[in-house]
Enzyme design. Structure first.
Site, PDB file in Angstrom:
ATOM      1  N   THR A 287      -7.037  -4.029  50.851  1.00  0.00           N
ATOM      2  CA  THR A 287      -7.965  -5.154  50.941  1.00  0.00           C
ATOM      3  C   THR A 287      -7.626  -5.921  52.205  1.00  0.00           C
ATOM      4  O   THR A 287      -6.567  -6.547  52.306  1.00  0.00           O
ATOM      5  CB  THR A 287      -7.854  -6.050  49.694  1.00  0.00           C
ATOM      6  OG1 THR A 287      -8.129  -5.260  48.534  1.00  0.00           O
ATOM      7  CG2 THR A 287      -8.852  -7.198  49.756  1.00  0.00           C
TER       8      THR A 287
ATOM      9  N   GLY B   3     -17.368  -7.090  47.210  1.00  0.00           N
ATOM     10  CA  GLY B   3     -16.386  -6.634  48.196  1.00  0.00           C
ATOM     11  C   GLY B   3     -14.996  -6.589  47.590  1.00  0.00           C
ATOM     12  O   GLY B   3     -14.842  -6.348  46.381  1.00  0.00           O
ATOM     13  N   GLU B   4     -13.989  -6.777  48.417  1.00  0.00           N
ATOM     14  CA  GLU B   4     -12.560  -6.781  48.032  1.00  0.00           C
ATOM     15  C   GLU B   4     -12.036  -5.388  47.682  1.00  0.00           C
ATOM     16  O   GLU B   4     -10.828  -5.195  47.559  1.00  0.00           O
ATOM     17  CB  GLU B   4     -12.270  -7.699  46.824  1.00  0.00           C
ATOM     18  CG  GLU B   4     -12.621  -9.148  47.015  1.00  0.00           C
ATOM     19  CD  GLU B   4     -12.304 -10.000  45.785  1.00  0.00           C
ATOM     20  OE1 GLU B   4     -11.726  -9.486  44.815  1.00  0.00           O
ATOM     21  OE2 GLU B   4     -12.649 -11.192  45.808  1.00  0.00           O
ATOM     22  N   GLY B   5     -12.929  -4.416  47.445  1.00  0.00           N
ATOM     23  CA  GLY B   5     -12.552  -3.103  46.935  1.00  0.00           C
ATOM     24  C   GLY B   5     -12.896  -2.949  45.452  1.00  0.00           C
ATOM     25  O   GLY B   5     -12.526  -1.948  44.824  1.00  0.00           O
TER      26      GLY B   5
END
Lengths: 309, 309
Positions: free
Chosen positions: A19, A272-274
């Site tokens: 991240t 997002g962020e993974g």
């Protein structure tokens, strides 16, 4: 995954989510609903395990590596945060190039190095995720440049901006492309003119994972814009990318079409962020286990297809 | 799930997959590529942990309960198989009703009882899966009757039959509906005329889970045809059903449209057994953990949306 790894019964092994966080000078154009300091605050939230990616990584048994690629803060991070800051945020791409060519190269090298190290330490599957206030603006610019779609087609509401901010955002992207004239066939040129440090870092991770023959999972819109950069630099790297999910950001489907990738999940996620990649890890792991653990019809004594009589 | 359970931060607790097996008299019409004894062989495969549902249930931390609802065999099962055999396979629905009304009621009562017991023993999420050579023929007949689509529209290739067997299958379904004239508004009538013992058992599980306010996950086409039966008997039960995935069987989308359910996954799966539901357990559990475990913006010290200035 068998094709990517060259192993007929592959397994994911250690699953690592990178991240990557950075800030964006273009936020001064008023493109985001949140102030830039949220990037810094979210890095601390990742470090204490309270963010969505921490929850989902724990759920699927993955590790999160938080990397400061260019947060606009001189905070001394907790030791679990990897400090590879290239600079304290990009310049405003609506007025100038976002970063120098040297900085763009540094991002790629850092990402590739982190991926290669992770593989050496046992990672069998890698994901890229992002945090950076303003980074859907950079991702939209990259998507417009490389897919040839207009900024208006590929630009969405990010963290949830209203109509007037959306107009500012599209206008900032149009100005950035007009001012900088990025070369769509040159990933480093495009990254340096309208990209971001975390996007460059993720592109480097993608290239490093591909060069190690390790499957690498794109997350949503921003990480997939790093996929465009990596694909432009090395088209073969796309063969090692797995599209985790289809983001609700409108530009994401154009990226996946361009890369010819089909997303595993479509759950209207847009964080997002993974986070989407973490869920996709679990689906891919399930597929590997089916190959590795299921009895065959022969071994289970199950009768075959009857003859055509 | 909060709405289903009445708990604002729900968790799945113990996750149980009921994989229900039975045989189908209509197989004598040549509707399947596999012989009926495969049902018995697969029950043994479930019992020894070698089937796809065993692999995927292990992956997501769920328990599998294998139930003989009507396998055409007097095998004495391993102790882990729950023997609730209503009869040794249905009659050929192309010539006669598949089962008596009393048998249809028994299936529903058995399924509801098993679901209620599971909830009493701590199950917080239940899934229904199926095994039964010939059961996509019964599921197609139910789907045609209750959704009003023609047999040709809703009937697919099941385990992978060729064009000539597909014609036989559609023709057997047409004969079954013509011979029996099931009442589309009466789930018990439809189940008894063109259903199967495992389909009735799954419909009972759906009703039992709903009456306990426990979320219940449909798997693919056959288990969703049980959803149609349950919905006809008690329309409110649909509020407790989660559509795990969209099967590659063509009739499945018509069932989900009829029930107004949106599938979580679309991975071209078509195996049954509860395999898609097992994967969906993991996604639903991830959603619950996000609500339960994520820091709020307040607790993490993250700045809010900036004022419109």
């Amino acid at each position: 995954m068998a094709g990517m790894t060259g192993i007929s019964r592959p397994s994911l092994g250690t699953k690592v989510v990178f991240t990557m966080a950075a800030d964006h000078g273009v936020t001064t154009e008023g493109v985001s609903a949140y102030p830039s300091e949220v990037t810094r605050q979210m890095v601390l939230n990742f470090a204490t395990g309270g963010a969505a990616i921490n929850v989902l990584a724990r759920h699927v048994g993955a590790e999160v590596r938080v990397v400061d690629m260019g947060v606009a803060s001189d905070e001394s991070w907790p030791s679990c945060v990897v400090n590879r800051k290239v600079a304290a945020g990009t310049r405003n791409m609506a007025k100038d190039r976002a970063m120098t060519v040297e900085e763009a190269r540094s991002c790629l090298e850092i990402g590739a190095e982190l991926a290669t190290q992770a593989v050496q330490n046992g990672a069998g599957a890698i994901a890229v995720g992002d945090m950076g206030i303003g980074n859907t603006t950079a991702a939209s610019a990259i998507t417009s440049v490389i897919t040839g779609r207009t900024p208006a087609e590929v630009t969405g509401r990010g963290t949830g901006i209203d109509d007037s901010r959306l107009k500012l955002k599209i206008s900032a992207i149009e100005k950035a492309i007009e001012t900088n004239s990025p070369d769509a066939s040159d990933g480093i040129d495009t990254l340096s003119k309208v990209g971001g440090f975390e996007i460059g870092g993720m592109a480097g991770v993608l290239l490093g994972a591909a060069s190690s023959r390790v499957p690498v999972f794109l997350d949503g819109f921003v990480s997939s814009s790093a996929g465009l950069i990596a694909a432009t630099i090395c088209p073969l790297s796309v063969d090692f990318m797995i599209a985790s999910h289809l983001s609700a950001e409108p530009g994401h489907k154009y990226i996946l079409e361009h890369l010819r990738l089909v997303p595993l999940l479509d759950l209207n996620m847009r964080l997002g962020e993974g986070t989407g990649a973490a869920l996709a890890f679990s689906v891919a792991e399930a597929a590997c286990k089916i190959v590795a653990e299921m009895a065959t019809f022969d071994s289970a004594g199950v009768s075959g297809v009857r003859g055509e009589d």
